[in-house]
Write an enzyme that holds these catalytic residues in place. Structure first.
Site, short mmCIF file in Angstrom:
data_model
loop_
_atom_site.label_atom_id
_atom_site.label_comp_id
_atom_site.label_asym_id
_atom_site.label_seq_id
_atom_site.Cartn_x
_atom_site.Cartn_y
_atom_site.Cartn_z
N HIS A 199 0.91 -1.16 0.00
CA HIS A 199 0.00 0.00 0.00
C HIS A 199 0.94 1.20 0.00
CE1 HIS A 199 -3.89 2.04 1.63
NE2 HIS A 199 -2.98 3.01 1.49
N HIS A 218 3.20 4.16 0.44
CA HIS A 218 3.46 4.97 1.63
C HIS A 218 4.81 5.65 1.49
CE1 HIS A 218 4.96 0.88 2.32
NE2 HIS A 218 5.94 1.43 3.01
N HIS A 249 7.94 7.22 3.81
CA HIS A 249 8.58 7.28 5.13
C HIS A 249 9.07 8.71 5.33
CE1 HIS A 249 9.22 2.76 5.49
NE2 HIS A 249 9.00 2.90 4.19
P1 5GP Z 1 8.28 -0.66 3.36
O1 5GP Z 1 9.37 -1.64 3.69
O2 5GP Z 1 7.11 -1.34 2.67
O3 5GP Z 1 8.75 0.57 2.64
O4 5GP Z 1 7.77 -0.10 4.75
C1 5GP Z 1 6.85 -0.75 5.55
C2 5GP Z 1 7.00 -0.17 6.94
O5 5GP Z 1 5.84 -0.51 7.67
C3 5GP Z 1 8.21 -0.70 7.71
O6 5GP Z 1 9.07 0.36 8.06
C4 5GP Z 1 7.57 -1.38 8.93
O7 5GP Z 1 8.33 -1.19 10.10
C5 5GP Z 1 6.22 -0.74 9.01
N1 5GP Z 1 5.17 -1.57 9.58
C6 5GP Z 1 4.92 -2.86 9.27
N2 5GP Z 1 3.86 -3.33 9.97
C7 5GP Z 1 3.43 -2.27 10.74
C8 5GP Z 1 2.37 -2.12 11.67
O8 5GP Z 1 1.58 -3.04 11.95
N3 5GP Z 1 2.25 -0.92 12.28
C9 5GP Z 1 3.09 0.13 12.00
N4 5GP Z 1 2.87 1.27 12.67
N5 5GP Z 1 4.10 0.02 11.12
C10 5GP Z 1 4.27 -1.16 10.49
ZN ZN Z 2 -4.23 -0.89 1.41
#
Ligand code: 5GP
Ligand code: ZN
Length: 120
Positions: free
Chosen positions: A104, A106, A108
């Site tokens: 989804h 997002h 950071h």
């Molecule tokens: P990606 O790796 O997809 O760019 O980032 C996903 C982020 O979501 C990671 O930094 C991870 O720590 C965070 N994340 C995963 N599961 C959860 C959750 O249940 N709650 C929150 N607040 N963050 C989450």
């Molecule tokens: Zn979603």
């Protein structure tokens, strides 16, 4: 307001609907920002559209207005959290090679310390 587009198997859609809790720092009709569960810096916020957009690959002319809104809001969140003067980083991971783990879209928002300059 029109109905939010959801994916029932998506973790962040569940956070948006409130069935999984999160520590919210900002919310309006079209976006949500909450604290990352596994922060890499003193400030680590995730900013996302409420509509389910799977990744940066799925941004279109029709759904892209929320992207500029997220960036306008990012600077307000940074100011509110006291990191705007010292600076911060906004990151999007897209797909397998980009390291995207939650499908989804997002962004950071990371700050509160001097960040490593390694971008890859
Ligand atoms: P990606 O790796 O997809 O760019 O980032 C996903 C982020 O979501 C990671 O930094 C991870 O720590 C965070 N994340 C995963 N599961 C959860 C959750 O249940 N709650 C929150 N607040 N963050 C989450
Ligand atoms: Zn979603």
């Amino acid at each position: 307001m029109s109905e939010i587009i959801k994916d029932e198997n998506c973790l962040f859609c569940k956070i948006i609907e409130g069935s999984i809790p999160s520590t919210k720092v900002y919310e309006d009709d079209t976006m949500l920002a909450f604290r990352d569960i596994n922060p890499v810096a003193p400030v680590h916020i995730l900013m996302l559209p409420k509509n389910h957009i799977a990744s940066a690959n799925d941004i279109t002319d029709e759904n892209s207005s929320v992207i500029s809104h997220i960036f306008v809001t990012a600077s307000k969140i940074a100011k509110k959290l006291g990191i705007s003067e010292d600076g911060y980083r906004i990151v999007n991971n897209c797909g397998e090679n980009g390291g995207q783990t939650v499908k989804h879209l997002h962004f950071h928002l990371i700050g509160g310390k001097k960040l490593s300059i390694d971008m890859g």
